[in-house]
Design an enzyme around this catalytic site. Structure first.
Site, PDB file in Angstrom:
ATOM      1  N   GLU A  42       0.863  -1.185   0.000  1.00 14.75           N
ATOM      2  CA  GLU A  42       0.000   0.000   0.000  1.00 14.75           C
ATOM      3  C   GLU A  42       0.899   1.234   0.000  1.00 14.75           C
ATOM      4  OE1 GLU A  42      -2.645   2.407   3.257  1.00 14.75           O
ATOM      5  OE2 GLU A  42      -2.906   0.221   3.213  1.00 14.75           O
ATOM      6  N   THR A  70      -3.879   6.320   2.297  1.00 14.88           N
ATOM      7  CA  THR A  70      -4.059   7.720   2.705  1.00 14.88           C
ATOM      8  C   THR A  70      -4.738   8.506   1.591  1.00 14.88           C
ATOM      9  OG1 THR A  70      -1.960   7.453   3.896  1.00 14.88           O
ATOM     10  CG2 THR A  70      -2.978   9.608   3.986  1.00 14.88           C
ATOM     11  N   LYS A 130     -11.180  -1.003   7.678  1.00  7.61           N
ATOM     12  CA  LYS A 130      -9.861  -0.784   8.255  1.00  7.61           C
ATOM     13  C   LYS A 130     -10.024  -0.359   9.707  1.00  7.61           C
ATOM     14  CE  LYS A 130      -5.742   2.128   7.738  1.00  7.61           C
ATOM     15  NZ  LYS A 130      -5.036   3.080   6.852  1.00  7.61           N
TER      16      LYS A 130
END
Length: 208
Positions: A42, A70, A130
């Site tokens: 990621e 992000t 998440k």
């Protein structure tokens, strides 16, 4: 791959979250991680030219999953996908990002810290919940959350390490995200330290 195939490949994986302001170091860390067996990366949008790094990694490692993290705007999500990202991760619930991903059949994870937020993320269409920051929770949080929400696929990120990764999976984690564990204090002069950290996690996962 469609989003269901991508999600299936993410299941039970340790996902490396690469957060680094320097493009060159982020690239070297990512390549090192992949070479040592972490095949899901990621790349966060705190990396300079994150989209270009996603493309470079995807071009060199087409069989690895390379996602964007992000991601806090739909524009970032679109850019990441245009550069070849396999999945999108936000640190919190960002409705426009989730809506973009749902509309375009893209695997999406949204950050949550409470049952209410987890429910909202799922209701918006997030594929993976998440749990962030994972360091603020015990692994048993997932087991408790899956009581009323058994269908939620949860991915703790932050605070996951070789010492607790098995416990997270034992409590029902779908996948786990490790950022600082892999990259903290790593420079271009000690990249080999990543090898040691990866081995510890992979050894722990063999028993998960």
């Amino acid at each position: 791959m469609n989003k269901n195939e991508i999600k299936a490949k993410m299941k039970s994986k340790a996902i490396a979250v690469v957060r680094c302001s320097e493009f060159s170091l982020a690239e070297k860390m990512s390549k090192r991680l992949i070479s040592q067996g972490i095949d899901t990366i990621e790349v966060t949008y705190s990396v300079k030219d994150a989209g270009k790094l996603i493309k470079a990694l995807k071009d060199e490692y087409p069989n690895s999953l390379i996602g964007a993290g992000t991601v806090v705007t739909a524009a970032q999500a679109k850019e990441a996908i245009d550069y070849g990202a396999d999945f999108i991760v936000s640190p919190c619930i960002v409705e426009e990002v989730c809506e973009y991903c749902v509309k375009n059949d893209i695997a999406c994870s949204q950050g949550t810290a409470t049952p209410t937020e987890a429910f909202k993320a799922a209701s918006l269409g997030a594929d993976i919940i998440k749990i962030f920051p994972g360091s603020s929770f015990k692994p048993s949080y997932i087991k408790e959350l899956k009581g009323p929400f058994p269908d939620f696929d949860c991915m703790p990120t932050g605070g996951v390490s070789d010492s607790n990764v098995k416990e997270w999976f034992d409590n029902g984690a779908f996948a786990v995200g490790l950022g600082g564990y892999f990259t903290k204090n790593i420079t271009e002069d000690n990249l080999e330290e990543i090898d040691i950290r990866v081995k510890k996690v992979l050894d722990a996962l063999k028993n998960a």
